[in-house]
Scaffold this motif. Structure first.
Motif, PDB file in Angstrom:
ATOM      1  N   LEU A 195       0.849  -1.188   0.000  1.00 54.33           N
ATOM      2  CA  LEU A 195       0.000   0.000   0.000  1.00 54.33           C
ATOM      3  C   LEU A 195       0.888   1.243   0.000  1.00 54.33           C
ATOM      4  O   LEU A 195       1.679   1.460   0.916  1.00 54.33           O
ATOM      5  CB  LEU A 195      -0.908   0.001   1.230  1.00 54.33           C
ATOM      6  CG  LEU A 195      -1.788   1.246   1.425  1.00 54.33           C
ATOM      7  CD1 LEU A 195      -2.718   1.424   0.225  1.00 54.33           C
ATOM      8  CD2 LEU A 195      -2.594   1.137   2.707  1.00 54.33           C
ATOM      9  N   VAL A 196       0.745   2.046  -1.040  1.00 53.74           N
ATOM     10  CA  VAL A 196       1.519   3.280  -1.173  1.00 53.74           C
ATOM     11  C   VAL A 196       0.674   4.483  -0.786  1.00 53.74           C
ATOM     12  O   VAL A 196       1.154   5.411  -0.141  1.00 53.74           O
ATOM     13  CB  VAL A 196       2.031   3.433  -2.621  1.00 53.74           C
ATOM     14  CG1 VAL A 196       2.728   4.768  -2.815  1.00 53.74           C
ATOM     15  CG2 VAL A 196       2.987   2.293  -2.957  1.00 53.74           C
ATOM     16  N   GLY A 197      -0.583   4.472  -1.174  1.00 54.49           N
ATOM     17  CA  GLY A 197      -1.429   5.604  -0.837  1.00 54.49           C
ATOM     18  C   GLY A 197      -2.893   5.276  -0.960  1.00 54.49           C
ATOM     19  O   GLY A 197      -3.285   4.400  -1.730  1.00 54.49           O
ATOM     20  N   ALA A 198      -3.703   5.966  -0.193  1.00 56.33           N
ATOM     21  CA  ALA A 198      -5.154   5.818  -0.255  1.00 56.33           C
ATOM     22  C   ALA A 198      -5.786   7.138   0.167  1.00 56.33           C
ATOM     23  O   ALA A 198      -5.376   7.721   1.175  1.00 56.33           O
ATOM     24  CB  ALA A 198      -5.628   4.697   0.669  1.00 56.33           C
ATOM     25  N   PRO A 199      -6.763   7.632  -0.580  1.00 57.34           N
ATOM     26  CA  PRO A 199      -7.460   8.850  -0.170  1.00 57.34           C
ATOM     27  C   PRO A 199      -8.413   8.544   0.981  1.00 57.34           C
ATOM     28  O   PRO A 199      -8.759   7.383   1.210  1.00 57.34           O
ATOM     29  CB  PRO A 199      -8.229   9.239  -1.431  1.00 57.34           C
ATOM     30  CG  PRO A 199      -8.523   7.929  -2.089  1.00 57.34           C
ATOM     31  CD  PRO A 199      -7.313   7.068  -1.816  1.00 57.34           C
ATOM     32  N   PRO A 200      -8.851   9.543   1.712  1.00 55.90           N
ATOM     33  CA  PRO A 200      -9.910   9.315   2.706  1.00 55.90           C
ATOM     34  C   PRO A 200     -11.139   8.718   2.024  1.00 55.90           C
ATOM     35  O   PRO A 200     -11.401   8.992   0.846  1.00 55.90           O
ATOM     36  CB  PRO A 200     -10.202  10.725   3.236  1.00 55.90           C
ATOM     37  CG  PRO A 200      -8.971  11.517   2.940  1.00 55.90           C
ATOM     38  CD  PRO A 200      -8.414  10.947   1.668  1.00 55.90           C
ATOM     39  N   SER A 201     -11.887   7.900   2.742  1.00 58.62           N
ATOM     40  CA  SER A 201     -13.060   7.260   2.147  1.00 58.62           C
ATOM     41  C   SER A 201     -14.061   8.279   1.610  1.00 58.62           C
ATOM     42  O   SER A 201     -14.783   7.996   0.648  1.00 58.62           O
ATOM     43  CB  SER A 201     -13.750   6.362   3.175  1.00 58.62           C
ATOM     44  OG  SER A 201     -12.956   5.234   3.458  1.00 58.62           O
ATOM     45  N   ALA A 202     -14.095   9.463   2.199  1.00 58.17           N
ATOM     46  CA  ALA A 202     -15.007  10.505   1.723  1.00 58.17           C
ATOM     47  C   ALA A 202     -14.715  10.869   0.275  1.00 58.17           C
ATOM     48  O   ALA A 202     -15.607  11.286  -0.468  1.00 58.17           O
ATOM     49  CB  ALA A 202     -14.888  11.743   2.615  1.00 58.17           C
ATOM     50  N   ILE A 203     -13.464  10.670  -0.147  1.00 54.55           N
ATOM     51  CA  ILE A 203     -13.079  10.923  -1.539  1.00 54.55           C
ATOM     52  C   ILE A 203     -13.064   9.611  -2.320  1.00 54.55           C
ATOM     53  O   ILE A 203     -13.644   9.505  -3.398  1.00 54.55           O
ATOM     54  CB  ILE A 203     -11.693  11.590  -1.598  1.00 54.55           C
ATOM     55  CG1 ILE A 203     -11.737  12.959  -0.926  1.00 54.55           C
ATOM     56  CG2 ILE A 203     -11.224  11.716  -3.048  1.00 54.55           C
ATOM     57  CD1 ILE A 203     -10.391  13.636  -0.829  1.00 54.55           C
ATOM     58  N   GLY A 204     -12.388   8.593  -1.774  1.00 53.29           N
ATOM     59  CA  GLY A 204     -12.213   7.330  -2.488  1.00 53.29           C
ATOM     60  C   GLY A 204     -13.511   6.603  -2.753  1.00 53.29           C
ATOM     61  O   GLY A 204     -13.656   5.904  -3.760  1.00 53.29           O
ATOM     62  N   LYS A 205     -14.482   6.753  -1.857  1.00 48.74           N
ATOM     63  CA  LYS A 205     -15.762   6.049  -2.008  1.00 48.74           C
ATOM     64  C   LYS A 205     -16.869   6.989  -2.470  1.00 48.74           C
ATOM     65  O   LYS A 205     -18.045   6.623  -2.460  1.00 48.74           O
ATOM     66  CB  LYS A 205     -16.154   5.395  -0.681  1.00 48.74           C
ATOM     67  CG  LYS A 205     -17.134   4.232  -0.842  1.00 48.74           C
ATOM     68  CD  LYS A 205     -17.457   3.577   0.491  1.00 48.74           C
ATOM     69  CE  LYS A 205     -18.470   2.455   0.287  1.00 48.74           C
ATOM     70  NZ  LYS A 205     -18.869   1.824   1.559  1.00 48.74           N
ATOM     71  N   PHE A 206     -16.502   8.184  -2.888  1.00 51.70           N
ATOM     72  CA  PHE A 206     -17.500   9.148  -3.349  1.00 51.70           C
ATOM     73  C   PHE A 206     -18.246   8.577  -4.552  1.00 51.70           C
ATOM     74  O   PHE A 206     -17.647   8.140  -5.527  1.00 51.70           O
ATOM     75  CB  PHE A 206     -16.827  10.470  -3.738  1.00 51.70           C
ATOM     76  CG  PHE A 206     -17.798  11.529  -4.179  1.00 51.70           C
ATOM     77  CD1 PHE A 206     -18.496  12.268  -3.243  1.00 51.70           C
ATOM     78  CD2 PHE A 206     -18.023  11.766  -5.520  1.00 51.70           C
ATOM     79  CE1 PHE A 206     -19.395  13.237  -3.633  1.00 51.70           C
ATOM     80  CE2 PHE A 206     -18.922  12.722  -5.932  1.00 51.70           C
ATOM     81  CZ  PHE A 206     -19.616  13.469  -4.993  1.00 51.70           C
ATOM     82  N   GLY A 207     -19.553   8.550  -4.499  1.00 51.07           N
ATOM     83  CA  GLY A 207     -20.347   7.971  -5.585  1.00 51.07           C
ATOM     84  C   GLY A 207     -20.659   6.508  -5.374  1.00 51.07           C
ATOM     85  O   GLY A 207     -21.621   5.991  -5.916  1.00 51.07           O
ATOM     86  N   SER A 208     -19.802   5.821  -4.620  1.00 51.15           N
ATOM     87  CA  SER A 208     -20.010   4.429  -4.223  1.00 51.15           C
ATOM     88  C   SER A 208     -20.388   3.544  -5.413  1.00 51.15           C
ATOM     89  O   SER A 208     -19.853   3.696  -6.496  1.00 51.15           O
ATOM     90  CB  SER A 208     -21.069   4.359  -3.118  1.00 51.15           C
ATOM     91  OG  SER A 208     -21.098   3.094  -2.521  1.00 51.15           O
TER      92      SER A 208
END
Length: 217
Positions: A195-208
């Motif tokens: 794992l190098v990077g991950a956005p906050p779920s509020a961004i990464g899961k936006f739109g779901s």
């Protein structure tokens, strides 16, 4: 074997090509009328740029991520992108009360800060071949469907074991069109996925799921 790193992000690129009439075309079958149709629809790439055995092509940049998702290679160091939900479990496993990576996101600023995922794999397709005749060999006069399928499975087991490949590669043979066609995929799997990077779920899961399945990929 080289280390293959991954960055979770919201991005998706289908490895198969969606046909205008519906359905999907395998990359090694795009030359000819299918390439012409895709060009007429606005495609700038050639069939050779999408799938080639002798030079780098799109197939070398779009691996299968952890058995189910797709990913995209974006650097010569093995950095790849995939959908946030595809790496959700890994992000969750690395999270704690002190470091909530699902809520706050994560970024490794050095190689030492990358987080290993022991059970995760990324698989690349090396080449694709039609092995239908080999898979159906000896079934021409078998009328009992159960016996026919048994013979086909025996053929597939033998082909998977004996078709030539490098020692670190695998043979995967998949049925298409309700078992009327059998395609061999020679694959290479990387097991050092970090794992190098991950956005906050509020961004990464936006739109779901709506954005993941409804909008064009």
């Amino acid at each position: 074997m080289k280390k293959c790193k991954f960055l979770f992000f919201v991005l998706f690129l289908s490895f198969q090509v969606l046909a205008q009439q519906g359905g999907m075309w395998l990359p090694h079958l795009l030359k000819g009328d299918r390439e012409t149709e895709m060009k007429n629809l606005g495609l700038k790439l050639t069939a050779e740029q999408i799938y080639s055995l002798n030079q780098s092509s799109l197939k070398d940049a779009v691996p299968q991520f952890d058995g189910g998702c797709t990913a995209e290679v974006i650097s010569n160091q093995g950095l790849i992108l995939t959908n946030h939900h595809c790496g959700f479990d890994a992000i969750q496993n690395h999270s704690s009360v002190e470091h909530d990576y699902l809520r706050d996101g994560f970024w490794a600023y050095s190689l030492k800060e990358e987080l290993p995922n022991p059970d995760m794999v990324v698989t690349f397709v090396v080449r694709i071949e039609d092995v239908t005749l080999n898979a159906l060999a000896g079934t021409e006069n078998i009328t009992n469907e159960t016996e026919k399928q048994k013979k086909i499975q025996q053929n597939l087991a033998e082909l998977t074991k004996n078709l030539p490949k490098e020692s670190w590669q695998e043979n995967l043979i998949k049925p298409f069109y309700d078992g009327n066609q059998y395609i061999r995929f020679v694959t290479e799997t990387f097991k050092d996925i970090r794992l190098v990077g991950a956005p906050p779920s509020a961004i990464g899961k936006f739109g779901s799921d709506t954005d993941n399945w409804v909008w064009p990929r």
